[in-house]
Scaffold this motif. Sequence first.
Motif, PDB file in Angstrom:
ATOM      1  N   THR A   1       0.674  -1.342   0.136  1.00 46.43           N
ATOM      2  CA  THR A   1       0.174   0.029  -0.019  1.00 46.43           C
ATOM      3  C   THR A   1       0.728   1.314  -0.166  1.00 46.43           C
ATOM      4  O   THR A   1       1.931   1.263   0.826  1.00 46.43           O
ATOM      5  CB  THR A   1      -1.188  -0.062   1.186  1.00 46.43           C
ATOM      6  OG1 THR A   1      -1.601  -1.189   1.282  1.00 46.43           O
ATOM      7  CG2 THR A   1      -1.793   1.241   1.189  1.00 46.43           C
ATOM      8  N   GLN A   2       0.484   2.159  -0.960  1.00 46.18           N
ATOM      9  CA  GLN A   2       1.315   3.408  -0.914  1.00 46.18           C
ATOM     10  C   GLN A   2       0.986   4.156   0.123  1.00 46.18           C
ATOM     11  O   GLN A   2      -0.055   4.303   0.759  1.00 46.18           O
ATOM     12  CB  GLN A   2       0.876   4.174  -2.265  1.00 46.18           C
ATOM     13  CG  GLN A   2       1.729   5.318  -2.481  1.00 46.18           C
ATOM     14  CD  GLN A   2       1.340   6.285  -3.839  1.00 46.18           C
ATOM     15  OE1 GLN A   2       0.432   5.562  -4.587  1.00 46.18           O
ATOM     16  NE2 GLN A   2       1.566   7.227  -3.925  1.00 46.18           N
ATOM     17  N   LYS A   3       2.097   5.122   0.743  1.00 42.62           N
ATOM     18  CA  LYS A   3       1.951   6.178   1.761  1.00 42.62           C
ATOM     19  C   LYS A   3       1.413   7.286   1.215  1.00 42.62           C
ATOM     20  O   LYS A   3       2.250   7.903   0.114  1.00 42.62           O
ATOM     21  CB  LYS A   3       3.013   6.248   2.677  1.00 42.62           C
ATOM     22  CG  LYS A   3       3.074   6.989   3.686  1.00 42.62           C
ATOM     23  CD  LYS A   3       4.260   6.900   4.516  1.00 42.62           C
ATOM     24  CE  LYS A   3       5.543   7.530   3.853  1.00 42.62           C
ATOM     25  NZ  LYS A   3       6.829   7.695   4.763  1.00 42.62           N
ATOM     26  N   THR A   4       0.247   8.000   1.676  1.00 49.02           N
ATOM     27  CA  THR A   4      -0.122   9.184   0.932  1.00 49.02           C
ATOM     28  C   THR A   4      -0.001  10.300   2.080  1.00 49.02           C
ATOM     29  O   THR A   4      -0.607  10.224   3.331  1.00 49.02           O
ATOM     30  CB  THR A   4      -1.513   9.165   0.448  1.00 49.02           C
ATOM     31  OG1 THR A   4      -1.287   7.885  -0.509  1.00 49.02           O
ATOM     32  CG2 THR A   4      -2.038  10.427  -0.221  1.00 49.02           C
TER      33      THR A   4
ATOM     34  N   LYS B   1      -1.770   5.292   5.132  1.00 46.28           N
ATOM     35  CA  LYS B   1      -1.286   3.999   4.595  1.00 46.28           C
ATOM     36  C   LYS B   1      -2.231   2.926   4.802  1.00 46.28           C
ATOM     37  O   LYS B   1      -2.362   2.611   5.905  1.00 46.28           O
ATOM     38  CB  LYS B   1       0.040   3.770   5.038  1.00 46.28           C
ATOM     39  CG  LYS B   1       0.776   2.457   4.399  1.00 46.28           C
ATOM     40  CD  LYS B   1       2.318   2.472   4.511  1.00 46.28           C
ATOM     41  CE  LYS B   1       2.831   1.320   3.747  1.00 46.28           C
ATOM     42  NZ  LYS B   1       4.073   1.285   3.340  1.00 46.28           N
TER      43      LYS B   1
END
Length: 134
Positions: free
Chosen positions: A2-5, A25
Amino acid sequence: MTQKTAVHPAGHAAAPAKFSHGVRKGNILQVAGQVGFLPVEPGQEPVLAGPTLREQTRQTLANVKAVLEAGGASLEDVVMLRVYLTDTAHFAEMNEVYDEFLADLKEAPAARTTVYVGLPDGLLVEIDALAVLD
């Protein structure tokens, strides 16, 4: 993975260093320590909601809520709040404002820790939050 935003709500002044107002995340949203600055237009300097603990606590909680909402969460999703106060004498008054602000919670309130710290001149309270989304 999962991408961290990064989460930067409208009306929040730019962070004073390289950090995000919030980071999401997956189903976790961490809200960075928020203080009692009023919403600003881009390029404006932040201004405190007022000199009193009551004014600053109310605005600080509103700022935490704004970051949560910008990250797709709500106060109902918060599992942990940390309150940082500059004076032990402020504990009872902060709790009054805190309880008023969170009075409409339907689920169990978040766990909370209160810590006494030094903050930059004029700041009386800082609050961060950890939310877990369904």
